[in-house]
Design an enzyme around this catalytic site. Structure first.
Site, PDB file in Angstrom:
ATOM      1  CB  CYS A 211      -0.571  -0.124   1.688  1.00 33.33           C
ATOM      2  SG  CYS A 211      -2.069  -2.061   1.519  1.00 33.33           S
ATOM      3  CB  ALA A 213      -0.075   5.260  -3.561  1.00 38.16           C
ATOM      4  N   PRO A 214       1.311   7.847  -1.570  1.00 36.74           N
ATOM      5  CG  PRO A 214       1.491   9.974  -1.387  1.00 36.74           C
ATOM      6  CD  PRO A 214       1.241   8.833  -0.517  1.00 36.74           C
ATOM      7  N   GLY A 215       3.996   7.187  -1.489  1.00 33.21           N
ATOM      8  CA  GLY A 215       5.728   6.451  -1.359  1.00 33.21           C
ATOM      9  C   GLY A 215       6.401   7.343  -0.595  1.00 33.21           C
ATOM     10  N   GLY A 216       5.541   8.056   0.323  1.00 37.60           N
ATOM     11  CA  GLY A 216       6.210   8.577   1.714  1.00 37.60           C
ATOM     12  C   GLY A 216       7.499   8.057   2.548  1.00 37.60           C
ATOM     13  CE  LYS A 217       3.714   5.920   7.039  1.00 30.91           C
ATOM     14  NZ  LYS A 217       2.040   6.774   5.579  1.00 30.91           N
ATOM     15  CG  ASP A 260      -5.983  -6.845  -4.361  1.00 27.56           C
ATOM     16  OD1 ASP A 260      -5.569  -6.361  -3.108  1.00 27.56           O
ATOM     17  OD2 ASP A 260      -8.052  -6.603  -3.947  1.00 27.56           O
ATOM     18  CG  ASP A 279       0.824   3.594   5.541  1.00 27.40           C
ATOM     19  OD1 ASP A 279       0.601   3.696   6.608  1.00 27.40           O
ATOM     20  OD2 ASP A 279       1.313   4.645   4.736  1.00 27.40           O
ATOM     21  CB  CYS A 332      -2.818   7.210   8.701  1.00 23.16           C
ATOM     22  SG  CYS A 332      -4.088   7.786   7.816  1.00 23.16           S
TER      23      CYS A 332
HETATM   24  C1  LIG Z   1      -2.297   4.850   3.379  1.00 22.85           C
HETATM   25  S1  LIG Z   1      -2.089   5.026   1.831  1.00 22.85           S
HETATM   26  C2  LIG Z   1      -0.637   4.558   1.782  1.00 22.85           C
HETATM   27  C3  LIG Z   1      -0.148   5.116   2.223  1.00 22.85           C
HETATM   28  C4  LIG Z   1       1.704   5.619   1.746  1.00 22.85           C
HETATM   29  N1  LIG Z   1       2.499   4.108   2.210  1.00 22.85           N
HETATM   30  C5  LIG Z   1       2.987   6.626   2.291  1.00 22.85           C
HETATM   31  O1  LIG Z   1       3.848   6.654   3.144  1.00 22.85           O
HETATM   32  O2  LIG Z   1       3.343   7.418   0.952  1.00 22.85           O
HETATM   33  C6  LIG Z   1      -2.756   3.539   1.549  1.00 22.85           C
HETATM   34  C7  LIG Z   1      -2.827   3.394   0.059  1.00 22.85           C
HETATM   35  O3  LIG Z   1      -3.207   2.041   0.526  1.00 22.85           O
HETATM   36  C8  LIG Z   1      -3.768   1.727  -1.664  1.00 22.85           C
HETATM   37  N2  LIG Z   1      -4.805   0.287  -1.561  1.00 22.85           N
HETATM   38  C9  LIG Z   1      -5.724   0.486  -0.894  1.00 22.85           C
HETATM   39  N3  LIG Z   1      -5.949  -1.068  -0.791  1.00 22.85           N
HETATM   40  C10 LIG Z   1      -5.332  -1.906  -1.964  1.00 22.85           C
HETATM   41  C11 LIG Z   1      -4.697  -2.970  -2.112  1.00 22.85           C
HETATM   42  N4  LIG Z   1      -6.082  -3.721  -1.652  1.00 22.85           N
HETATM   43  N5  LIG Z   1      -3.585  -2.985  -2.571  1.00 22.85           N
HETATM   44  C12 LIG Z   1      -2.519  -2.515  -1.916  1.00 22.85           C
HETATM   45  N6  LIG Z   1      -2.883  -0.997  -1.992  1.00 22.85           N
HETATM   46  C13 LIG Z   1      -4.422  -1.001  -1.892  1.00 22.85           C
HETATM   47  C14 LIG Z   1      -4.411   3.148  -0.977  1.00 22.85           C
HETATM   48  O4  LIG Z   1      -5.052   3.539  -2.615  1.00 22.85           O
HETATM   49  C15 LIG Z   1      -3.562   3.591  -0.656  1.00 22.85           C
HETATM   50  O5  LIG Z   1      -2.416   4.437  -1.983  1.00 22.85           O
END
Ligand SMILES: C[S@@+](CC[C@H](N)C(=O)[O-])C[C@H]1O[C@@H](n2cnc3c(N)ncnc32)[C@H](O)[C@@H]1O
Length: 394
Positions: A211, A213-217, A260, A279, A332
């Site tokens: 999970c 995006a947007p890639g901070g971690k 996914d 995340d 979060c």
């Molecule tokens: C909390 S954000 C992640 C923030 C990111 N880790 C960062 O530090 O920038 C959660 C992300 O999970 C993605 N997401 C939701 N369901 C998902 C799934 N089944 N598989 C992969 N990614 C998923 C969302 O599109 C979203 O971008």
């Protein structure tokens, strides 16, 4: 932005004020007038524009919207507000929805989960968020970067536990932040920075960022250990483009997979990972001050689906972790069903999960994991659990 975010932040309070000020609710087709009134109430409450100018501008919107008949109505409502504002404020304060400017379901949940801290959390959610930077420690030390800021007459404060975090005393556009374009710093809340720091990747390890995006971690993990073999998985292809852009700006490398996270058959090659960051998608109830639209968009019912996805992603991640490997589960969110209860479920279905205690000098201890509540040291609300997979016994 101030008008949009401000109205979203205080909307539940302003709606309650309008309900008192209007002799009958506006018709659905006059929702535009309702918005004009909400914006004007926000300006009267929070901005320094003179009252007469705000009322005049709001009333003149009626004509611009082709509803000249409403000029008097807008004028009258706003003038009554200015006349009786103190008495109106205290009368709506009896209702917690108006007092805290949050939906009732969220107030109830926060009160249930954090009986001692819930009003402090609700108040923190209504603050304007600060600007936190993550210093790229692979390029520059925090001290040296502070000096660079100083030479631009800018000041910042450190966080007591997020080692790369600096909060700018005066927020500004990213383009004006020294070294941003060259990748010396990124914008990321101090609480979000604790996740990669807790996972603590080591060079040459195989690391999975679920999970992403947007890639901070993703970028933070690579700044901490430049030669990890990093795989970042994200469901949303458009959001994954942001990961790509961040990685390019910082000149880093990772394998980006749009998929996914729960459908491991479609993307996983079967080689397990030394470290995994989950995340998880969540209610975002810890970052309401940054995204005040959450108050209006999120519904109590969303939590059922979210908690199911969280458990699926966490369980799949656990299967891909090496024995002896480390996993950080972060959200979060400040809601226990998305946090400690997820870890509890994982423990119930797996015998090889061992919780690693997190430094007890920060945040609040939960049954499993730790919580940073929003506003603590001016950071967002975040939850973390640090887990180790037990080695197989022979
Ligand atoms: C909390 S954000 C992640 C923030 C990111 N880790 C960062 O530090 O920038 C959660 C992300 O999970 C993605 N997401 C939701 N369901 C998902 C799934 N089944 N598989 C992969 N990614 C998923 C969302 O599109 C979203 O971008």
């Amino acid at each position: 932005m101030e008008l949009v975010n401000g109205v979203l932040r205080w909307r539940f309070r302003y709606d309650a004020l309008l309900a008192r000020l209007l002799s009958k609710p506006l018709r659905k087709k006059d929702y535009d007038l309702q918005l004009v009134l909400l914006i004007a109430l926000h300006e009267l409450n929070e901005l320094s524009t003179p009252d007469y100018a705000i009322v005049h501008e709001a009333a003149s919107q009626a004509q611009r919207l082709g509803k000249k008949w409403a000029t008097g109505l807008i004028n009258g409502v706003l003038r009554s507000y200015l006349r009786d504002r103190e008495q109106l404020a205290s009368s709506i304060d009896e209702d917690p929805v108006a007092r805290f400017a949050h939906p009732q379901w969220l107030i109830d949940r926060l009160q249930q989960d954090w009986p001692e801290q819930f009003d402090q959390v609700l108040r923190a959610n209504n603050q304007r968020p600060p600007l936190w930077l993550r210093v790229n420690l692979s390029k520059i030390s925090v001290d040296d970067y502070l000096q660079q800021l100083g030479s631009h007459q800018m000041t910042a404060v450190r966080h007591s536990h997020a080692l790369a975090a600096l909060r700018l005393d005066t927020p500004m556009d990213v383009g004006q932040i020294p070294g941003f374009v060259d990748g010396l710093v990124s914008v990321q809340d101090a609480a979000a920075q604790m996740a990669a720091q807790l996972l603590a990747p080591k060079n040459d390890e195989r690391v999975l960022d679920l999970c992403a995006a947007p890639g901070g971690k993703t970028c933070h993990l690579l700044e901490l250990a430049g030669t990890i073999e990093l795989m970042a998985v994200e469901l949303n292809p458009i959001r994954m483009q942001q990961v790509q852009q961040n990685i390019e700006r910082l000149n880093l490398q990772a394998q980006l997979i749009v998929a996914d996270a729960t459908d491991t058959q479609s993307w996983w090659d079967g080689r397990s990972f030394d470290r995994i960051l989950v995340d998880a998608p969540c209610s975002a109830s810890g970052v309401i001050r940054r995204h005040p639209d959450i108050k209006s968009l999120r519904q109590a019912g969303d939590l059922v689906e979210l908690t199911e996805i969280q458990q699926q992603i966490l369980q799949q991640a656990w299967c891909m972790l090496k024995p002896g490997g480390t996993l950080v589960y972060a959200t979060c969110s400040v809601l226990k069903m998305e946090n400690e209860q997820q870890i509890e479920s994982l423990l119930r279905s797996n015998v090889d999960v061992e919780e690693v205690m997190i430094d007890p000098n920060w945040g609040v201890a939960c049954r499993y994991g730790r919580q940073l509540l929003p506003g603590t040291e001016d950071s967002d609300g975040f939850y973390y659990a640090l887990l180790k997979k037990m080695e197989r016994r022979h």
